[in-house]
Design a protein around this motif. Structure first.
Motif, PDB file in Angstrom:
ATOM      1  N   PRO A 172       0.870  -1.193   0.024  1.00  0.00           N
ATOM      2  CA  PRO A 172       0.149  -0.056   0.022  1.00  0.00           C
ATOM      3  C   PRO A 172       0.983   1.382   0.105  1.00  0.00           C
ATOM      4  CG  PRO A 172      -0.021  -0.957   2.254  1.00  0.00           C
ATOM      5  CD  PRO A 172       0.778  -1.985   1.411  1.00  0.00           C
ATOM      6  N   TYR A 203      -1.792   5.974   2.460  1.00  0.00           N
ATOM      7  CA  TYR A 203      -2.931   4.921   2.853  1.00  0.00           C
ATOM      8  C   TYR A 203      -2.491   4.443   4.223  1.00  0.00           C
ATOM      9  CZ  TYR A 203      -5.767   0.721   3.343  1.00  0.00           C
ATOM     10  OH  TYR A 203      -6.877  -0.010   3.678  1.00  0.00           O
ATOM     11  N   ASN A 225      -4.701   5.584   7.764  1.00  0.00           N
ATOM     12  CA  ASN A 225      -5.305   4.384   8.703  1.00  0.00           C
ATOM     13  C   ASN A 225      -4.847   4.621   9.958  1.00  0.00           C
ATOM     14  OD1 ASN A 225      -6.462   3.566   6.330  1.00  0.00           O
ATOM     15  ND2 ASN A 225      -6.032   1.182   6.572  1.00  0.00           N
ATOM     16  N   GLU A 248      -3.413  -5.223  10.430  1.00  0.00           N
ATOM     17  CA  GLU A 248      -3.009  -4.205   9.214  1.00  0.00           C
ATOM     18  C   GLU A 248      -1.609  -4.171   8.929  1.00  0.00           C
ATOM     19  OE1 GLU A 248      -5.089  -0.655   8.121  1.00  0.00           O
ATOM     20  OE2 GLU A 248      -6.713  -1.007   9.327  1.00  0.00           O
ATOM     21  N   TRP A 304      -4.763  -6.177   2.037  1.00  0.00           N
ATOM     22  CA  TRP A 304      -4.450  -4.950   2.892  1.00  0.00           C
ATOM     23  C   TRP A 304      -5.706  -3.841   2.543  1.00  0.00           C
ATOM     24  CZ3 TRP A 304      -4.100  -0.535  -0.071  1.00  0.00           C
ATOM     25  CH2 TRP A 304      -3.638  -0.808  -1.096  1.00  0.00           C
ATOM     26  N   LEU A 305      -6.362  -3.936   1.523  1.00  0.00           N
ATOM     27  CA  LEU A 305      -7.446  -2.976   1.190  1.00  0.00           C
ATOM     28  C   LEU A 305      -8.567  -3.258   1.774  1.00  0.00           C
ATOM     29  CD1 LEU A 305      -7.761  -0.152  -0.417  1.00  0.00           C
ATOM     30  CD2 LEU A 305      -8.206  -1.793  -2.501  1.00  0.00           C
ATOM     31  N   GLN A 362     -13.058   4.451   3.250  1.00  0.00           N
ATOM     32  CA  GLN A 362     -12.103   3.241   2.949  1.00  0.00           C
ATOM     33  C   GLN A 362     -13.019   2.671   1.577  1.00  0.00           C
ATOM     34  OE1 GLN A 362      -9.641   1.979   3.962  1.00  0.00           O
ATOM     35  NE2 GLN A 362      -9.240   2.951   5.895  1.00  0.00           N
ATOM     36  N   ARG A 405     -11.666   4.335  -1.259  1.00  0.00           N
ATOM     37  CA  ARG A 405     -10.165   3.850  -1.562  1.00  0.00           C
ATOM     38  C   ARG A 405     -10.401   2.835  -2.453  1.00  0.00           C
ATOM     39  NH1 ARG A 405      -8.382   5.337   4.143  1.00  0.00           N
ATOM     40  NH2 ARG A 405      -7.313   7.572   3.683  1.00  0.00           N
ATOM     41  N   VAL A 406     -11.370   1.715  -2.041  1.00  0.00           N
ATOM     42  CA  VAL A 406     -11.501   0.521  -2.829  1.00  0.00           C
ATOM     43  C   VAL A 406     -12.018   0.711  -4.306  1.00  0.00           C
ATOM     44  CG1 VAL A 406     -12.761  -1.483  -2.997  1.00  0.00           C
ATOM     45  CG2 VAL A 406     -12.124  -0.742  -0.785  1.00  0.00           C
ATOM     46  N   PHE A 430      -8.748   2.458  -6.117  1.00  0.00           N
ATOM     47  CA  PHE A 430      -7.734   1.446  -6.382  1.00  0.00           C
ATOM     48  C   PHE A 430      -8.261   0.638  -7.462  1.00  0.00           C
ATOM     49  CE2 PHE A 430      -5.861   2.559  -2.391  1.00  0.00           C
ATOM     50  CZ  PHE A 430      -4.512   2.772  -2.892  1.00  0.00           C
TER      51      PHE A 430
END
Length: 334
Positions: A186, A190, A194, A247, A258-259, A307, A310-311, A314
């Motif tokens: 990552p 990120y 987190n 994590e 990790w995502l 989050q 972010r998914v 990505f």
């Protein structure tokens, strides 16, 4: 002496079976006549049709340039034929290896199909089912140690299910070919955000509880008893510690999950805090504790939404990278 030398010369030539043709026949008579020592070799013509003996080497014959070029062409074609045969054999071996590898990968992929249903089922059974369908009256008997251990036990069941789910997700996310390496790291931003969200979610309730107990924050009255605060917040702190450890391990092992890891734990944390809001009425928690729980729920809903964003980002980034790699270099460089 001259005539004897000529006679020996003629004898040696005769062993090679030569043929002589004389323009002047009277020359032979002069050879037989004694005292005739003058010989004119220009009147002598030798036709050499000799046959070499078996011990003498054959004469070296120089080939012409055209013959040499033709020989080179023939040799080159022969070399190309051998090279083509060798290349065809290597290609056949590579095709056999690829077909065997594809069959092996397909078998491995077939074995992974049940995981797509088994992983979410484990997550649902271990995490959501006890929280949603198990009545709190059978678990929470009051502000005591037994109730605290019961709540921690429910969260431990979820932690085990989440660990199994992440292992299954990691197995599905790995490449089909086991020989290929999968290093998913990552970005630093990120990791930073987190850790920032985890530290903030830990420090805010800790400072508020400590301030209410020590009297620093006089507005946070009445005080919440220690056992009641442990029932409401101790499982929450344990889940934060487990998420942080998980994590860090996924980052260290460069696992492709990790995502997904923060999404799994943050979704359960919201349910955990909602359970805390329900238990706050059982322990007669003050109003400021209820507002703190509502603030924590809002905070983690916001973090969960980030989050999920972010998914999505990505996923779009991966699709753009795959499209760029499939295009020709001239198109990708524009």
């Amino acid at each position: 002496m001259v005539t004897q030398g000529m006679v020996s010369l003629t004898k040696s030539l005769c062993t090679m079976t030569p043929r002589f043709r004389l323009k002047n026949p009277s020359l032979l008579q002069n050879l037989k006549t004694p005292g005739s020592c003058h010989l004119r070799f220009r009147n002598l013509r030798v036709l050499c049709t000799t046959k070499l003996s078996q011990w003498e080497p054959s004469p070296f014959i120089h080939a012409s340039a055209e013959e040499e070029a033709a020989a080179d062409i023939v040799l080159g074609k022969t070399a190309n034929v051998f090279e083509s045969v060798v290349s065809e054999t290597a290609e056949e071996e590579e095709e056999k290896l690829e077909s065997a590898q594809q069959q092996k990968n397909s078998q491995v992929q077939v074995l992974k199909w049940p995981i797509w249903l088994l992983g979410p089922s484990v997550l649902l059974t271990s995490g959501m089912a006890p929280t949603l369908w198990l009545p709190l009256s059978s678990v929470f008997l009051g502000s005591n140690v037994v109730s605290l251990l019961s709540l921690i036990g429910l969260d431990c069941i979820f932690n085990l299910g989440a660990a199994l789910f992440l292992l299954m997700a990691d197995s599905c996310a790995r490449p089909k070919d086991p020989s290929q390496s999968c290093n998913s790291t990552p970005p630093f931003s990120y990791k930073f955000w987190n850790l920032f969200s985890l530290i903030t979610g830990f420090l805010v309730p800790t400072l508020l509880l400590f301030g209410s107990q020590s009297g620093i924050l006089a507005s946070l009255q009445p005080q919440l008893p220690f056992l009641s605060s442990a029932v409401l917040f101790f499982p929450y702190f344990i889940l934060l510690a487990v998420q942080t450890l998980t994590e860090i391990l996924t980052w260290h092992w460069q696992s492709p999950v990790w995502l997904v890891t923060p999404v799994v734990y943050e979704a359960y944390r919201i349910l955990q805090l909602m359970r805390g809001l329900t238990l706050s009425a059982e322990v007669n928690a003050p109003v400021w504790v209820v507002h703190m729980l509502r603030g924590l729920v809002s905070w983690w809903v916001l973090i969960l939404g980030m989050q999920l964003m972010r998914v999505a980002w990505f996923a779009g980034f991966a699709s753009r990278t795959a499209t760029t790699s499939q295009q020709p270099p001239s198109v990708a460089s524009k």
